[in-house]
Design an enzyme around this catalytic site. Sequence first.
Site, PDB file in Angstrom:
ATOM      1  N   HIS A 109       0.871  -1.331  -0.031  1.00  0.00           N
ATOM      2  CA  HIS A 109       0.109   0.047   0.024  1.00  0.00           C
ATOM      3  C   HIS A 109       1.012   1.134   0.041  1.00  0.00           C
ATOM      4  CE1 HIS A 109      -1.548   3.308   2.725  1.00  0.00           C
ATOM      5  NE2 HIS A 109      -2.505   3.351   1.844  1.00  0.00           N
ATOM      6  N   VAL A 112       0.139   8.936  -0.771  1.00  0.00           N
ATOM      7  CA  VAL A 112       0.629  10.297  -0.463  1.00  0.00           C
ATOM      8  C   VAL A 112      -0.272  11.432  -0.666  1.00  0.00           C
ATOM      9  CG1 VAL A 112       3.118   9.972  -0.722  1.00  0.00           C
ATOM     10  CG2 VAL A 112       1.651  10.327  -2.791  1.00  0.00           C
ATOM     11  N   HIS A 185      -8.650  -5.553  17.434  1.00  0.00           N
ATOM     12  CA  HIS A 185      -9.427  -6.824  17.981  1.00  0.00           C
ATOM     13  C   HIS A 185      -8.781  -8.321  17.501  1.00  0.00           C
ATOM     14  CE1 HIS A 185      -9.954  -6.010  13.520  1.00  0.00           C
ATOM     15  NE2 HIS A 185     -10.422  -7.209  13.396  1.00  0.00           N
TER      16      HIS A 185
END
Length: 310
Positions: A109, A112, A185
């Site tokens: 990933h 900017v 989680h």
Amino acid sequence: MIDSAAVKDYLLVLQARIVTALEQLDGGAFLRDDWSKAAGEPLGGHGITCMLEDGKVLERAGVGFSHVSGSTMPPSATAARPELVGRSFEAMGVSLVLHPRNPYAPTVHLNVRFFVARPPSPSSSDATGRDVWWIGGGMDLTPAYGFDEDAMHFHRHCRDALAPFGAEFYPEFKAWCDRYFFLKHRNEMRGVGGIFFDDFNALGFTQSFAMLRAVGDAFLPAYLPILERRRLTAHGERERAWQALRRGRYVEFNLVFDRGTLFGLQSGGRTESILMSMPPLASWRYDVTPGPDSAEALLTTRYLTPRDWI
């Protein structure tokens, strides 16, 4: 003095450069989708979404540019800066997520972005009465199968991109990335990290913009050698099943925690472009526990914990 036009010009060139490099590697052509939204409520602007699906190397790849504005800041943008509630805004950026076909090649990933928050009106009672701007973004690597050399290579390029601006920025942004790309989680990191920063303007516009360019320019040398190294690695159904489970974690993070996704959805952005980061295939199975000495177990015990990769 900020120069939004220069930022936009750079982002468009960056998107085109990355798409060209990925097309050359994959052999497939990206679909180019030019889109626009009418000015006014809740969001106006335009963008270019470039997508490649079912490629030889990239099972799904999205490289998007957007330039949008709105009359009210969404909650995700003001959560940490409540003094900006009520301002209008302008935002532009390049965001990409690449999901390789081979399970041994990591997802990656990059983002900017440049953001300006403006007072509601010249007569506003806003405390500053001035535009507030910042840059943000970063890049991170999310493997299904971990390799030290890949993590080291990626982090070296992240460090080197930031080095001209100060030795303190890589460790600061690396730690920020470790904290941000964390599934609370699940009590685990999303991947092996990289760098992440937001609300940054400490160097002034000229140098902050130079930092944004340095991060964007570092992406291809940081990632393409890893993809080249892993894209032909032999694999079977076991590895593809594990890849799908790990992609499920990616979906969980993007839909629950990711500020960019939440910003886009809360501000009335273009859903297809916002969700281009989703993997083409993902799965969830109940309480999967890899064998104690397996490569799958090694991912969670070695690679999904904060570590100095340099």
